[in-house]
Motif scaffolding. Structure first.
Motif, mmCIF file in Angstrom:
data_model
loop_
_atom_site.group_PDB
_atom_site.id
_atom_site.type_symbol
_atom_site.label_atom_id
_atom_site.label_comp_id
_atom_site.label_asym_id
_atom_site.label_seq_id
_atom_site.Cartn_x
_atom_site.Cartn_y
_atom_site.Cartn_z
ATOM 1 N N CYS A 11 0.853 -1.195 0.000
ATOM 2 C CA CYS A 11 0.000 0.000 0.000
ATOM 3 C C CYS A 11 0.884 1.239 0.000
ATOM 4 O O CYS A 11 2.059 1.186 0.392
ATOM 5 N N LEU A 12 0.321 2.324 -0.448
ATOM 6 C CA LEU A 12 1.074 3.567 -0.524
ATOM 7 C C LEU A 12 1.171 4.194 0.857
ATOM 8 O O LEU A 12 0.171 4.300 1.571
ATOM 9 N N SER A 13 2.367 4.575 1.236
ATOM 10 C CA SER A 13 2.539 5.325 2.477
ATOM 11 C C SER A 13 1.966 6.726 2.259
ATOM 12 O O SER A 13 2.356 7.429 1.335
ATOM 13 N N VAL A 14 1.024 7.108 3.096
ATOM 14 C CA VAL A 14 0.365 8.405 2.953
ATOM 15 C C VAL A 14 1.182 9.466 3.690
ATOM 16 O O VAL A 14 1.352 9.388 4.906
ATOM 17 N N SER A 15 1.678 10.424 2.950
ATOM 18 C CA SER A 15 2.531 11.469 3.520
ATOM 19 C C SER A 15 1.716 12.626 4.073
ATOM 20 O O SER A 15 0.592 12.898 3.626
ATOM 21 N N VAL A 16 2.296 13.298 5.039
ATOM 22 C CA VAL A 16 1.759 14.565 5.537
ATOM 23 C C VAL A 16 2.383 15.671 4.698
ATOM 24 O O VAL A 16 3.581 15.635 4.399
ATOM 25 N N THR A 17 1.585 16.650 4.283
ATOM 26 C CA THR A 17 2.129 17.722 3.454
ATOM 27 C C THR A 17 1.491 19.065 3.767
ATOM 28 O O THR A 17 0.337 19.133 4.208
ATOM 29 N N THR A 18 2.256 20.111 3.521
ATOM 30 C CA THR A 18 1.731 21.471 3.641
ATOM 31 C C THR A 18 1.230 21.981 2.296
ATOM 32 O O THR A 18 0.732 23.107 2.208
ATOM 33 N N GLY A 64 8.989 24.323 -2.220
ATOM 34 C CA GLY A 64 8.301 25.287 -1.372
ATOM 35 C C GLY A 64 7.325 24.712 -0.371
ATOM 36 O O GLY A 64 6.769 25.466 0.439
ATOM 37 N N TYR A 65 7.094 23.416 -0.397
ATOM 38 C CA TYR A 65 6.192 22.769 0.558
ATOM 39 C C TYR A 65 6.933 21.659 1.297
ATOM 40 O O TYR A 65 7.977 21.183 0.842
ATOM 41 N N CYS A 66 6.374 21.237 2.429
ATOM 42 C CA CYS A 66 7.006 20.192 3.232
ATOM 43 C C CYS A 66 6.232 18.884 3.130
ATOM 44 O O CYS A 66 4.996 18.893 3.060
ATOM 45 N N TYR A 67 6.966 17.775 3.112
ATOM 46 C CA TYR A 67 6.383 16.438 3.052
ATOM 47 C C TYR A 67 7.040 15.569 4.119
ATOM 48 O O TYR A 67 8.258 15.638 4.309
ATOM 49 N N GLY A 68 6.250 14.745 4.798
ATOM 50 C CA GLY A 68 6.807 13.882 5.824
ATOM 51 C C GLY A 68 6.094 12.550 5.900
ATOM 52 O O GLY A 68 4.909 12.441 5.553
ATOM 53 N N THR A 69 6.807 11.516 6.369
ATOM 54 C CA THR A 69 6.259 10.170 6.511
ATOM 55 C C THR A 69 5.948 9.881 7.968
ATOM 56 O O THR A 69 6.865 9.860 8.801
ATOM 57 N N PRO A 70 4.670 9.669 8.329
ATOM 58 C CA PRO A 70 4.302 9.377 9.716
ATOM 59 C C PRO A 70 4.974 8.102 10.216
ATOM 60 O O PRO A 70 5.007 7.092 9.520
ATOM 61 N N LYS A 71 5.493 8.143 11.428
ATOM 62 C CA LYS A 71 6.276 7.043 11.974
ATOM 63 C C LYS A 71 5.418 5.890 12.497
ATOM 64 O O LYS A 71 5.670 4.722 12.173
ATOM 65 N N ALA A 72 4.418 6.190 13.307
ATOM 66 C CA ALA A 72 3.685 5.156 14.048
ATOM 67 C C ALA A 72 3.003 4.148 13.134
ATOM 68 O O ALA A 72 3.101 2.935 13.338
ATOM 69 N N GLN A 73 2.295 4.616 12.103
ATOM 70 C CA GLN A 73 1.526 3.704 11.263
ATOM 71 C C GLN A 73 2.425 2.788 10.441
ATOM 72 O O GLN A 73 2.099 1.619 10.213
ATOM 73 N N VAL A 74 3.586 3.289 10.027
ATOM 74 C CA VAL A 74 4.505 2.468 9.243
ATOM 75 C C VAL A 74 5.128 1.381 10.103
ATOM 76 O O VAL A 74 5.165 0.202 9.718
ATOM 77 N N ALA A 84 4.009 0.028 12.842
ATOM 78 C CA ALA A 84 3.003 -0.971 13.206
ATOM 79 C C ALA A 84 2.706 -1.890 12.032
ATOM 80 O O ALA A 84 2.572 -3.106 12.193
ATOM 81 N N GLY A 85 2.604 -1.335 10.838
ATOM 82 C CA GLY A 85 2.325 -2.140 9.656
ATOM 83 C C GLY A 85 3.435 -3.122 9.331
ATOM 84 O O GLY A 85 3.169 -4.271 8.966
ATOM 85 N N LEU A 86 4.674 -2.688 9.464
ATOM 86 C CA LEU A 86 5.811 -3.569 9.190
ATOM 87 C C LEU A 86 5.782 -4.799 10.095
ATOM 88 O O LEU A 86 6.061 -5.921 9.649
ATOM 89 N N ARG A 87 5.452 -4.598 11.356
ATOM 90 C CA ARG A 87 5.388 -5.727 12.296
ATOM 91 C C ARG A 87 4.330 -6.739 11.881
ATOM 92 O O ARG A 87 4.472 -7.937 12.124
ATOM 93 N N GLU A 88 3.271 -6.254 11.236
ATOM 94 C CA GLU A 88 2.174 -7.123 10.813
ATOM 95 C C GLU A 88 2.387 -7.715 9.424
ATOM 96 O O GLU A 88 1.522 -8.421 8.907
ATOM 97 N N GLY A 89 3.525 -7.419 8.793
ATOM 98 C CA GLY A 89 3.803 -7.960 7.469
ATOM 99 C C GLY A 89 3.306 -7.107 6.324
ATOM 100 O O GLY A 89 3.284 -7.558 5.166
ATOM 101 N N GLN A 90 2.903 -5.872 6.607
ATOM 102 C CA GLN A 90 2.424 -4.974 5.565
ATOM 103 C C GLN A 90 3.600 -4.331 4.829
ATOM 104 O O GLN A 90 4.543 -3.856 5.453
ATOM 105 N N ASP A 91 3.552 -4.330 3.493
ATOM 106 C CA ASP A 91 4.561 -3.645 2.693
ATOM 107 C C ASP A 91 4.080 -2.237 2.370
ATOM 108 O O ASP A 91 2.885 -2.019 2.105
ATOM 109 N N PHE A 92 5.013 -1.298 2.366
ATOM 110 C CA PHE A 92 4.686 0.096 2.072
ATOM 111 C C PHE A 92 5.475 0.573 0.861
ATOM 112 O O PHE A 92 6.663 0.261 0.719
#
Length: 217
Positions: free
Chosen positions: A44-51, A89-99, A101-109
């Protein structure tokens, strides 16, 4: 004898992975990403936070998590991100917690990020990261693709070409490099990389128990 409840060896429990696709703008990472998401239910696509302002048709929480600069700065201060970077000119970031948790469950991002974000992710979660860089067949072809979109001014295209050269210079910071001279062939190569990485022994967390049961037979 081996327990009848054990799964077949090709579906043993495994840890998820983080597949990074990077490329200069116009080299195909967005198209390859879309094809991969459509063809493979395990990633699944990792959903980024952005301004960045939301574009028509985009859905908050699905395409991106949209926040203002003050909120983004607070999230940086609170160590909310695995990686973050300013882009055009904008900021993008990858949320830590959801990724995590998903990795532990075998989810690919799947990550569609640049070399700066790739470097940050690799420094924090090296064993989980698979880095793939897509190259255009030539600089002239890259310029043709950007011009053919018909969405950017000549000035914007010039800036994208300048940034492309800077990004290409970091090609040797990736595990795999694929030349995208044909979208179908490029997609096939990326899928082969994904399948091979999933089968790495270090990611097959269910192997220890499975082999122990085999040895008891």
């Amino acid at each position: 004898m081996a327990s009848p409840d054990l799964k077949p060896s090709d579906t043993l429990q495994r840890r998820g992975l983080m597949l990074i696709l990077s490329s200069p703008s116009g080299a195909g990472k967005t198209t390859i990403s879309r094809m991969l998401l459509e063809a493979d239910d395990e990633i699944c696509l990792s959903v980024s936070v952005t301004t960045r302002p939301k574009r028509p048709g985009e859905v908050d929480g699905k395409d991106y998590i949209f926040v203002d600069q003050a909120e983004f700065d607070r999230m940086v201060e609170d160590d909310h991100f695995l990686e973050w970077a300013p882009v055009f000119g904008y900021c993008y970031g990858t949320p830590k917690a959801q990724v995590k948790a998903g990795l532990r469950e075998g989810q690919d991002f799947l990550f569609d990020i640049d070399w700066q974000g790739t470097q940050q992710l690799y420094q924090k979660l090296e064993i989980d990261v698979v880095r793939v860089f897509l190259l255009p067949p030539s600089i002239d072809e890259l310029r043709r693709r950007l011009t053919g979109r018909g969405t950017d001014s000549a000035d914007v295209i010039a800036r994208r070409m300048e940034r492309a050269r800077a990004e290409i210079s970091h090609w040797d910071g990736y595990d795999y490099v694929v030349v995208n001279d044909d979208i179908g062939h490029c997609f096939d190569k990326v899928r082969e990389i994904l399948h091979a990485e999933r089968m790495k022994r270090a990611r097959q967390t269910g192997l220890i128990g499975f082999v122990r049961e085999l040895m008891r037979d």
